[in-house]
Design an enzyme around this catalytic site. Structure first.
Site, mmCIF file in Angstrom:
data_model
loop_
_atom_site.group_PDB
_atom_site.id
_atom_site.type_symbol
_atom_site.label_atom_id
_atom_site.label_comp_id
_atom_site.label_asym_id
_atom_site.label_seq_id
_atom_site.Cartn_x
_atom_site.Cartn_y
_atom_site.Cartn_z
ATOM 1 N N SER A 11 0.832 -1.208 0.000
ATOM 2 C CA SER A 11 0.000 0.000 0.000
ATOM 3 C C SER A 11 0.868 1.260 0.000
ATOM 4 C CB SER A 11 -1.000 -0.001 1.163
ATOM 5 O OG SER A 11 -0.343 0.140 2.394
ATOM 6 N N LYS A 46 13.790 -8.173 3.844
ATOM 7 C CA LYS A 46 15.119 -8.781 3.692
ATOM 8 C C LYS A 46 16.166 -7.678 3.719
ATOM 9 C CE LYS A 46 14.108 -13.104 2.814
ATOM 10 N NZ LYS A 46 14.624 -14.198 3.613
ATOM 11 N N HIS A 58 9.658 3.008 8.414
ATOM 12 C CA HIS A 58 9.448 2.128 9.570
ATOM 13 C C HIS A 58 8.286 2.673 10.401
ATOM 14 C CE1 HIS A 58 10.644 -0.827 12.593
ATOM 15 N NE2 HIS A 58 10.319 0.091 13.479
ATOM 16 N N ASP A 62 17.852 -0.691 10.803
ATOM 17 C CA ASP A 62 17.083 0.419 11.403
ATOM 18 C C ASP A 62 17.956 1.486 12.058
ATOM 19 O OD1 ASP A 62 14.653 -0.580 10.594
ATOM 20 O OD2 ASP A 62 14.114 -1.454 12.523
HETATM 21 C C1 GRF Z 1 4.510 -0.288 6.533
HETATM 22 O O1 GRF Z 1 3.939 -0.205 7.801
HETATM 23 C C2 GRF Z 1 5.949 0.170 6.586
HETATM 24 O O2 GRF Z 1 6.193 1.142 7.556
HETATM 25 C C3 GRF Z 1 6.669 -1.092 6.962
HETATM 26 O O3 GRF Z 1 5.975 -2.108 6.271
HETATM 27 C C4 GRF Z 1 4.631 -1.714 6.053
HETATM 28 C C5 GRF Z 1 4.340 -1.862 4.579
HETATM 29 O O4 GRF Z 1 2.967 -1.824 4.321
HETATM 30 N N1 GRF Z 1 8.076 -1.040 6.670
HETATM 31 P P1 GRF Z 1 2.444 -2.075 2.844
HETATM 32 O O5 GRF Z 1 2.929 -3.431 2.401
HETATM 33 O O6 GRF Z 1 3.038 -0.983 1.983
HETATM 34 O O7 GRF Z 1 0.962 -1.991 2.907
#
Ligand code: GRF
Length: 199
Positions: free
Chosen positions: A16, A94, A112, A153
């Site tokens: 998304s 990954k 994140h 991170d």
């Molecule tokens: C998001 O919450 C992003 O912060 C994290 O993974 C999630 C990805 O969501 N790294 P989507 O697959 O883009 O819906």
């Protein structure tokens, strides 16, 4: 900047965030093009979203290329052959190979779903992050976009946005609130990143 930034998005699942980036490129909010999408998961919705938009979408993982060095080299060559300027990890589970991080030094970013350094590091992904935030009794959480370096991170933080934690939140409710905010934030911050890069 006189030409569009070519972005490669890496995603493992829903995509998304990828969709938010693609939509912003399509309607001109971002002076960029998603030129490539890579997933380690052949069933990732992210790959389907890219295909629907006519964007090259590749499944690349140890399932497609067994040898880790060959996989990394193939990935790097693919990024270079698509003339990628910026790599964005949007839910990619990954680590990226060191040669890729070196080639794209300072041009690899990750989103994140917490206010790093809180709730980051090993095991802190997806619903685990929001579960930990609620268990810790936090009254606010948020989103971090940071540069990607070898240490998980830990790269330089580019931007953060705060999101409230409400008394009756479940991890799922909180995750949905944070993700909705990500879709706006990711576009705002990418616009700044693109502006600041000499493409
Ligand atoms: C998001 O919450 C992003 O912060 C994290 O993974 C999630 C990805 O969501 N790294 P989507 O697959 O883009 O819906």
């Amino acid at each position: 900047m006189c030409r569009l930034a070519n972005i490669a998005v890496f995603a493992s699942h829903g995509g998304s965030d990828l969709q938010a980036i693609m939509d912003a490129c399509a309607d001109g909010r971002l002076a960029a093009k998603v030129a490539l999408v890579i997933s380690n998961n052949s069933g990732a919705m992210a790959l389907q979203r890219a295909k629907n938009a006519g964007i090259p979408a590749l499944h690349m993982s140890s399932a497609t290329i067994k040898d880790a060095d060959v996989l990394e080299k193939t990935m790097r060559d693919t990024l270079l052959s698509h003339n990628i300027h910026i790599i964005f990890l949007a839910g990619y589970l990954k680590p990226l190979g060191l040669s890729i991080l070196k080639t794209y030094e300072n041009r690899v970013f990750n989103i994140h779903p917490s206010l790093l350094p809180k709730f980051g590091g090993k095991g802190m992904f997806g619903i685990h992050v929001h579960t930990a935030v609620i268990a810790a009794g936090e009254t606010e959480t948020g989103i971090t976009i940071h540069r990607v370096i070898e240490a998980y991170d830990k790269g330089e933080i580019i931007a953060q946005r705060r999101v409230p934690v409400l008394p009756d939140d479940t991890p799922e409710i909180l995750a949905a609130r944070v993700l909705k905010e990500e879709h706006v934030f990711i576009v705002d911050v990418l616009a700044q990143i693109i502006d600041s890069q000499r493409i």
